[in-house]
Design an enzyme around this catalytic site. Structure first.
Site, short mmCIF file in Angstrom:
data_model
loop_
_atom_site.label_atom_id
_atom_site.label_comp_id
_atom_site.label_asym_id
_atom_site.label_seq_id
_atom_site.Cartn_x
_atom_site.Cartn_y
_atom_site.Cartn_z
N ARG A 98 21.57 -16.28 -0.73
CA ARG A 98 22.08 -17.32 0.15
C ARG A 98 23.14 -18.18 -0.56
O ARG A 98 24.06 -18.69 0.08
CB ARG A 98 20.93 -18.21 0.62
CG ARG A 98 19.92 -17.52 1.51
CD ARG A 98 20.52 -17.15 2.85
NE ARG A 98 20.88 -18.31 3.63
CZ ARG A 98 21.78 -18.31 4.61
NH1 ARG A 98 22.44 -17.21 4.91
NH2 ARG A 98 22.05 -19.43 5.29
N ASP A 142 13.39 -21.67 -3.44
CA ASP A 142 12.74 -21.60 -2.13
C ASP A 142 11.80 -22.77 -1.98
O ASP A 142 10.78 -22.86 -2.69
CB ASP A 142 12.00 -20.27 -2.01
CG ASP A 142 11.38 -20.05 -0.64
OD1 ASP A 142 11.32 -21.01 0.15
OD2 ASP A 142 10.94 -18.92 -0.36
N ASN A 196 17.52 -32.31 3.93
CA ASN A 196 17.96 -31.67 5.16
C ASN A 196 17.20 -30.40 5.49
O ASN A 196 17.01 -30.07 6.67
CB ASN A 196 19.46 -31.36 5.03
CG ASN A 196 19.94 -30.39 6.08
OD1 ASN A 196 20.25 -30.78 7.21
ND2 ASN A 196 20.00 -29.10 5.74
N TYR A 208 5.37 -27.81 14.07
CA TYR A 208 6.68 -28.37 13.72
C TYR A 208 6.69 -29.88 13.95
O TYR A 208 7.17 -30.65 13.10
CB TYR A 208 7.75 -27.69 14.57
CG TYR A 208 9.14 -28.24 14.35
CD1 TYR A 208 9.91 -27.86 13.25
CD2 TYR A 208 9.70 -29.16 15.24
CE1 TYR A 208 11.18 -28.37 13.05
CE2 TYR A 208 10.97 -29.67 15.05
CZ TYR A 208 11.71 -29.27 13.95
OH TYR A 208 12.97 -29.78 13.76
N LYS A 240 7.36 -33.02 11.19
CA LYS A 240 8.43 -34.00 11.33
C LYS A 240 7.89 -35.42 11.47
O LYS A 240 8.57 -36.39 11.10
CB LYS A 240 9.32 -33.63 12.51
CG LYS A 240 10.14 -32.37 12.25
CD LYS A 240 11.02 -32.50 11.00
CE LYS A 240 11.95 -31.34 10.79
NZ LYS A 240 12.84 -31.51 9.61
N VAL A 251 20.71 -29.56 18.02
CA VAL A 251 22.08 -29.11 17.81
C VAL A 251 22.15 -27.59 17.67
O VAL A 251 21.16 -26.94 17.29
CB VAL A 251 22.69 -29.79 16.57
CG1 VAL A 251 22.87 -31.28 16.81
CG2 VAL A 251 21.83 -29.56 15.33
N THR A 264 22.48 -24.95 15.79
CA THR A 264 22.41 -24.32 14.48
C THR A 264 21.59 -23.04 14.61
O THR A 264 21.11 -22.70 15.68
CB THR A 264 21.72 -25.26 13.48
OG1 THR A 264 20.37 -25.52 13.94
CG2 THR A 264 22.46 -26.58 13.36
#
Length: 255
Positions: free
Chosen positions: A37, A55, A81, A152, A156, A183, A185
């Site tokens: 990556r 990772d 992020n 998830y 958050k 957004v 992505t």
């Protein structure tokens, strides 16, 4: 000119933030999950302050990321992020949801503890954190049935509470949580309705701005406007209980 580390900066919001900050002539340290990556950062790396690799789903590699950042130097700001919604190529399972917790919550917690303390910390949460009310005795989903959305959302909620706990307990650090919006992505999908450009502006602004609004710690932000987070995220008792649980889970003490 600020020294800024951004996790998950190979694509999406992280890459957009890195590009914007590099264009503004800040010194940006990039992060990639793997060497493979990292190759996608070839266009940004010559203008960056370095690339760290690891990772964040692995506790050992998260520690290694912290060591690499500390070897480069003290950051002025860290933008947490990196995040995942599900584990790629894996059916939703408690094990998969434990990986979501690891990347979205445990890694920011560990990096906050292990990276030399910066002046500013920004954590990416989500508006979905409001649906994350859940039992702290099962944060890694070892006892519950799988539920991708709930896992998830919980992760958050936890990272929003982490940001606000840091603001409360480290008064010398400006700490904020950000909802970047839904957004387009790789995680959000091509049909996501929010603006990708708007999605990264709040975190870059919080990392560098002298605007008085950006210099009051403990905010939860959406498109550069302060919002009210879920009540649990702002509750000192919940924050303290969560910090104790994260310390127990990771073996790393933050406060």
């Amino acid at each position: 000119m600020a020294f800024i580390f951004i996790t998950g900066s190979t694509d999406g919001l992280g890459r957009a933030a890195a590009q914007a900050l590099i264009w503004q002539e800040h010194r940006v340290v990039l992060h990639a999950r793997s060497q493979h990556r990292a190759a996608t950062l070839a266009d940004l790396s010559p203008r960056s302050a370095g690339i760290v690799v690891g990772d964040l789903g692995s506790a050992a590699e998260t520690r290694a990321v912290a060591d690499q950042v500390n070897a480069i130097g003290r950051m002025d700001a860290v933008i947490h992020n990196a995040g995942i919604y599900t584990v790629p190529n894996r059916s939703p399972t408690p094990e998969g949801h434990a990986s979501v917790l690891a990347v979205n919550t445990l890694a920011p917690y560990m990096l906050t503890a292990l990276i030399e303390r910066p002046r500013r910390l920004i954590y990416l949460s989500s508006g979905m954190h409001r649906g994350g009310t859940g039992p702290l005795n099962d944060i890694d989903w070892t006892e519950r049935r799988w539920d991708t959305t709930r896992a998830y959302s919980e992760s958050k909620l936890y990272v929003a509470a982490l940001a606000l706990a840091v603001a409360r307990l480290w008064p010398e650090v400006l700490s904020h949580a950000v909802d970047p919006g839904w957004v387009p992505t790789r995680m959000g999908g091509a049909g996501a309705p929010d603006d990708l450009e708007e999605g990264h502006r709040t975190q870059t602004w919080l990392a560098t701005s002298d605007d008085p609004a950006a210099n009051v710690s403990g905010g939860y932000w959406y498109h550069r406007k302060r919002q009210e987070p879920a009540a649990q995220a702002s509750d000192p008792s919940f924050q303290d209980e969560l910090m104790a649980k994260l310390a127990e889970t990771t073996g790393v003490t933050l406060f």
